[in-house]
Write an enzyme that holds these catalytic residues in place. Sequence first.
Site, short mmCIF file in Angstrom:
data_model
loop_
_atom_site.label_atom_id
_atom_site.label_comp_id
_atom_site.label_asym_id
_atom_site.label_seq_id
_atom_site.Cartn_x
_atom_site.Cartn_y
_atom_site.Cartn_z
N GLY A 52 4.15 -27.83 16.92
CA GLY A 52 3.48 -28.35 15.74
C GLY A 52 2.03 -28.67 16.04
O GLY A 52 1.66 -28.97 17.17
N CYS A 53 1.20 -28.63 15.02
CA CYS A 53 -0.24 -28.79 15.23
C CYS A 53 -0.61 -30.20 15.67
O CYS A 53 -1.38 -30.38 16.62
CB CYS A 53 -1.01 -28.38 13.97
SG CYS A 53 -0.50 -29.22 12.47
#
Lengths: 346, 346, 346, 346
Positions: free
Chosen positions: C150-151
């Site tokens: 995930g970012c």
Amino acid sequence: MSVSVAVAGASGYAGGELLRLLSAHPEFEVVTVTAHQNAGQPLAAVHPHLVSLRHLVLQETTPAVLSGADVVFLALPHGASGAITAHLPDDVLVIDCGADHRLTDESAWAAFYGGEYHGAWTYGMPELRLAGGGTQRTNLVGATRIAVPGCNVTAITLGLAPGIAAGVIAADDLVSVLAVGPSGAGKSLRTDLLAAEILGSASAYGVGGTHRHNPEVVQNLTAAGGSGVTLNFTPVLVPMARGILATSTAKLTASAAAVREAWETAYADEPFVHLLPAGTFPKSGDTTGANTVLIGLAIDERAGRVVVVSALDNLVKGTAGAAVQSANLALGFAETLGLPLDGVAP
Amino acid sequence: MSVSVAVAGASGYAGGELLRLLSAHPEFEVVTVTAHQNAGQPLAAVHPHLVSLRHLVLQETTPAVLSGADVVFLALPHGASGAITAHLPDDVLVIDCGADHRLTDESAWAAFYGGEYHGAWTYGMPELRLAGGGTQRTNLVGATRIAVPGCNVTAITLGLAPGIAAGVIAADDLVSVLAVGPSGAGKSLRTDLLAAEILGSASAYGVGGTHRHNPEVVQNLTAAGGSGVTLNFTPVLVPMARGILATSTAKLTASAAAVREAWETAYADEPFVHLLPAGTFPKSGDTTGANTVLIGLAIDERAGRVVVVSALDNLVKGTAGAAVQSANLALGFAETLGLPLDGVAP
Amino acid sequence: MSVSVAVAGASGYAGGELLRLLSAHPEFEVVTVTAHQNAGQPLAAVHPHLVSLRHLVLQETTPAVLSGADVVFLALPHGASGAITAHLPDDVLVIDCGADHRLTDESAWAAFYGGEYHGAWTYGMPELRLAGGGTQRTNLVGATRIAVPGCNVTAITLGLAPGIAAGVIAADDLVSVLAVGPSGAGKSLRTDLLAAEILGSASAYGVGGTHRHNPEVVQNLTAAGGSGVTLNFTPVLVPMARGILATSTAKLTASAAAVREAWETAYADEPFVHLLPAGTFPKSGDTTGANTVLIGLAIDERAGRVVVVSALDNLVKGTAGAAVQSANLALGFAETLGLPLDGVAP
Amino acid sequence: MSVSVAVAGASGYAGGELLRLLSAHPEFEVVTVTAHQNAGQPLAAVHPHLVSLRHLVLQETTPAVLSGADVVFLALPHGASGAITAHLPDDVLVIDCGADHRLTDESAWAAFYGGEYHGAWTYGMPELRLAGGGTQRTNLVGATRIAVPGCNVTAITLGLAPGIAAGVIAADDLVSVLAVGPSGAGKSLRTDLLAAEILGSASAYGVGGTHRHNPEVVQNLTAAGGSGVTLNFTPVLVPMARGILATSTAKLTASAAAVREAWETAYADEPFVHLLPAGTFPKSGDTTGANTVLIGLAIDERAGRVVVVSALDNLVKGTAGAAVQSANLALGFAETLGLPLDGVAP
């Protein structure tokens, strides 16, 4: 064996963008970067985004420092390139991103810039259609002194030239309004360029036809075959770091079909200039970081006007990308070499 | 004793701005707020910024709910006001922020909107100069049905009307390009209105003279004395929540001095419309939250065109502020009552 | 001979960014792009910025359409990858940008995502330091199923992992607040993602430790050697299309010199992760469009906390760049192949 | 009979906002505005948004010019108020928006500001809860010298003080990260404040606990009853002209119910500070132009921390609004007089 490159004025926005493009270019190697106030600093202190060039140090902008490179890109304030260029060998390719060598008409220079007139260099807009047929790209092959067009100029010229060249629009009552981002004004410490002033607001400047890019557009559209070219243009500063969206309009002198055909023909084979399908119009953000111009075209039957919307990145196709594209042509590389086509969006 | 007010369509941006202004108005009391999808919710859930009205609850938009108020403001989608208004007493002041009752020409309605034509109401632009002398404000006194102008319309009309009325510019080749914020498009769930799409980008829409506000400007400038009014206008969406900056241009038919004088005379005594000193031009952000229009004027001698830059807040003077200003006139209050003059800047 | 690539979910922001990077990659050729609602449309209608791929047409997202490609990138909503992957040959390299295969702990999956648990794939963060020494990149060589982080997770993990791995900060009271752009939320039609809502405003979401990225950070920092890892993190949505700036803080358990040394050692040879000089801190915009993470570090002696500021582009190093970097490793290409280092700034 | 007011430092952002609020205040009349570089200019040249005060001219900032007014607001650079105030009569109400008179602890002044210590004035935060019970508003009644709090300070203090005062959170490990707009930095000509630098980017400054607002928060939370108050705070500059969104967190020392109750009780009757319903969190834009603070509260059970999100407009409740609110109290007016509650949103 790569071509060595120097960039003068590397600490500004145009200089930084030249470096970003040159660093990714397979045939160029940046060997020298110079600056004025920032001379002596590591490049990384001024442009932390240029990770690939963080080994470089900014030097003083002098002919001695710049000579030795095969190609010199100048990203200097207007009026500064003459003193440098006079001391560079004739066979060095010099590409000036400033205005000093754009205008062929000394009286236009006097009226809009003033000061010493430097003469015109080969004009770095490969896609410009010329009245006699063909485009400006032919003139760029083998050139050693190239003047890069102004950013607003490119947006308006590439928007309107096909219609002028094809004779389907009148050249004598052009109106253009451009939404532009503040990076076009450079890294200048002016109150009106502060973020708090620009965020949440739009403002016009150079209103009333006083912007210096005016005579350059007139020169281009005259070269494209326009007669009595007259342009009223107004840049509007809007809250986006980069980008130009030009809305340009001219009186129709032909049928709707003939009009659209003029643009389709002109740009059918251009690698960087693209006409969008009828009914669609570009966003400036779709060209961010790319050397691309996107154009949308509509006809206002009631008003008898064509409306051309052209989008580009002022720092790429508007400056640094045009410089590299011209360098490619001058040096015999593929015109598109090292230049991104795809924008960084959203 | 205050005047009771209902706002229909209170959950949108125009509705929210009506509430903000009405809440601060010394003579109005908001008693009813209605919505469609959000009916049943506390107002605070939809407009958390309206702290002073957090005791209100959104009700269904029906004539029964709205009747009882002395004044009803409609901030509904186009086409929705007819069914409501038919059931409201004739002596209730109804102010429609939508387009349903703006156009006096049924054929223009058919061409740009289509569907049932509702007839025109008294037009809510007090400052509009009329060909016979005087302004539209006289017509608003005592009116009971008022149509609030479109936001782009107000920016263009107030920009150009003085020159048309004074006969110093030609009406038959008007060009206007507007930088506009996305709140003008309402709270619509459309991909092109997403923040990621709009941040960092400018884009044009309604290109080619197709925007519905076109015939309304023509109607206004004809009322101001224009003959053969023809307008090409293009809105450009830019990354600011609110605001319009219109750059409008027309062919000159008089001297520069006469031109400036026309605007000076027209707006010398207007409380909300202000001509800036020569050489200065407005920022849209300077009108944020205020019912103010700021205008800058320049003459492009080369192109033979006047360029008028007008700035306003699309939600205030462009919608809710014009509505309240018109209500003030209709009810005999001071025209400026409860309306902010000073923008929230920066 | 190039490696053929399919991108599923190509019409979203992550899909578009995958295509931008893959198109410029010297070893990959995009042969198939699929979508759901937009299937049947030309790619250019959805992503007009992807000029180099405008010949492609979006197809339905089915295993049959995707099979045949050497590599399949999935940019689908959470929960959608399982049905696709089950029908792809085992030797096809599948890289999932969604969350389905990130968590190794089924109870964490149940607590934060719910629904069927899909099992964990090889985790696509090459720079993650592992407790036993070395980094996660070793595990990626030859992998055929890769889960892209995930970012927000990447920003926090790469910010804090060096200190955890070196034992110079405590893992049990981590606090991180991230400024994030709305592209991270995808192209979802939600009122809170409208431009008018986000321009001029900052807002927090997932407050109170409820964000789904929480257990993934805990998993990573535990892998890095952390004991009893506990994180409170809050994303704050701000008006920039892209980018993450994470401000992460932890209690010091060692001297200031030892702390800085931990980060210097960890990232000295990393191509994409760079520690800035003491006293300097990154801007998220400096990483726009690049696969780069910039990190600044300070010590707050009064509070006994280290503060790490990490910047990255959520769509590049936060998603699509990490995917390509992992694919490079899996296939034996140079890790940096085709990935930009320099951000598009300003 | 209205109270006459002078504003020193009127050409900056804080000065402009003071004028906007004072102009709309029913009891104050702005008679004198002063500046430094802009002395001699019409106010309209510097603040074109202040239409209602366009008759004023900026004068030099001297005691002679300022004396004669009943109230003097100072919006000067730090260190400049002493020389002015020494020459103003004791019975003139002087309200300093700068930092010179905020800190009661000379050593804290020396550590964070340096230079001559000026002593502390009555602190202009009416809502600050005091350890002995009651709030700071009592101390403001009749005061003649008032120090307006820092903008970040107000966001953090009002976010955390209820929990400190009620003893439900620990004071010794506070962490706060603030998203802030560039107007908080004033109209300074610095490269990092240029629009091109800030648009599309977030960046941290004052990292590592070095920001001058730190000791002021410690002072406030100690006054609220905190013991051993220790704060790590980091401001993050984001692309919005105004606004602060503070995310503040502290270790829990009580049950979730007791925690929420502390904030509910503290702000139940406050006119300007509002706790949002559980599960909802504020947007900074909802407070634009208003003197309002919106607070959201969540509990992170895993991390054992409370997270408080507080939103305000740095130029209103963060500066000019707090100044006017304090002046209202000092002079015996209603505390809320002339202060907007409703934000200008979107």
